[in-house]
Scaffold this motif. Sequence first.
Motif, PDB file in Angstrom:
ATOM      1  N   ALA A 111       0.837  -1.198   0.000  1.00 44.85           N
ATOM      2  CA  ALA A 111       0.000   0.000   0.000  1.00 44.85           C
ATOM      3  C   ALA A 111       0.876   1.254   0.000  1.00 44.85           C
ATOM      4  O   ALA A 111       1.904   1.302   0.684  1.00 44.85           O
ATOM      5  N   VAL A 112       0.478   2.266  -0.771  1.00 44.17           N
ATOM      6  CA  VAL A 112       1.247   3.503  -0.863  1.00 44.17           C
ATOM      7  C   VAL A 112       1.098   4.306   0.429  1.00 44.17           C
ATOM      8  O   VAL A 112      -0.014   4.628   0.853  1.00 44.17           O
ATOM      9  N   LEU A 113       2.225   4.617   1.049  1.00 42.69           N
ATOM     10  CA  LEU A 113       2.230   5.409   2.279  1.00 42.69           C
ATOM     11  C   LEU A 113       2.461   6.893   1.997  1.00 42.69           C
ATOM     12  O   LEU A 113       1.897   7.756   2.670  1.00 42.69           O
ATOM     13  N   SER A 114       3.317   7.195   1.051  1.00 45.13           N
ATOM     14  CA  SER A 114       3.609   8.586   0.703  1.00 45.13           C
ATOM     15  C   SER A 114       4.064   8.657  -0.747  1.00 45.13           C
ATOM     16  O   SER A 114       4.482   7.657  -1.330  1.00 45.13           O
ATOM     17  N   GLY A 115       3.956   9.848  -1.307  1.00 44.74           N
ATOM     18  CA  GLY A 115       4.320  10.031  -2.699  1.00 44.74           C
ATOM     19  C   GLY A 115       3.193   9.598  -3.616  1.00 44.74           C
ATOM     20  O   GLY A 115       2.053   9.376  -3.179  1.00 44.74           O
ATOM     21  N   ALA A 116       3.509   9.469  -4.899  1.00 47.59           N
ATOM     22  CA  ALA A 116       2.492   9.099  -5.889  1.00 47.59           C
ATOM     23  C   ALA A 116       3.147   8.362  -7.045  1.00 47.59           C
ATOM     24  O   ALA A 116       4.277   8.667  -7.432  1.00 47.59           O
ATOM     25  N   ASP A 117       2.410   7.400  -7.580  1.00 42.88           N
ATOM     26  CA  ASP A 117       2.887   6.644  -8.730  1.00 42.88           C
ATOM     27  C   ASP A 117       2.599   7.449 -10.004  1.00 42.88           C
ATOM     28  O   ASP A 117       1.838   7.039 -10.880  1.00 42.88           O
ATOM     29  N   ALA A 118       3.205   8.606 -10.080  1.00 46.35           N
ATOM     30  CA  ALA A 118       3.026   9.514 -11.218  1.00 46.35           C
ATOM     31  C   ALA A 118       4.248  10.414 -11.297  1.00 46.35           C
ATOM     32  O   ALA A 118       4.943  10.639 -10.303  1.00 46.35           O
TER      33      ALA A 118
END
Length: 234
Positions: free
Chosen positions: A196-203
């Motif tokens: 699960a993404v905790l911080s930042g962005a997949d972009a």
Amino acid sequence: MPVDGMDNPMDFSLDRLPVDIVLFALVAGFLVLRLRSVLGRRVGLQAAPQPQPRPVERPGPVIEGRPVPPTAGAKIDIPTPETRVGQILTQIRQRETTFDAADFLRGVETAFRQIILAYAAGDRATLKDCLTADAYAAFDGAITTREGTGEKQHTELRAIDSLAILDAQLQPDGRAAVEVKVVSDQVNYVTDKDGAVLSGADAVTEFSDLWVFERLLGANMSGAAWRLSSARSA
């Protein structure tokens, strides 16, 4: 033997042929020869194409004895000699004759790529080679914490847009410090042990960082290269 009232059928003299037929034959012959010459040049008699010379790849500069790849188009900004920072850069060059601000920034570009990718991968060997002792301790602590919680750093550097020298200092102990603003495009985020993404962005996101590099001037010993001493967001 001629027959009365009829012309001799075997007489092919030019004055007995119709003028339009003669002209037509001459034009047709000219066109045949013309086509043959054109087609001959384009098909059977065309000169072989000459090979085009391959572009010569120009090597990048050499920083601290290490080859640096040519920049991929990142803009560089160097203070002019009459500014305060420009004067300090001149003093650094006077004490370190191999110093060149443009080459320094290209070295920073290479170091930036290496360091952020090494940090994401937990590559302590690369980090230890590029960072000062204090900076390495901070990076190592962050990697250790990340490993303990099962978190994972995902970093993909898409481009370095610009590199600008913002400040420079000469320390009493003979060390020089140069602060550089690096603007880059990255995909940068952290996931937990479950993904699960905790911080930042997949972009793709634009990042502005302020990195300070230090070097002991006039030293030829091992470990005297420019090393990252601090890093923070701009």
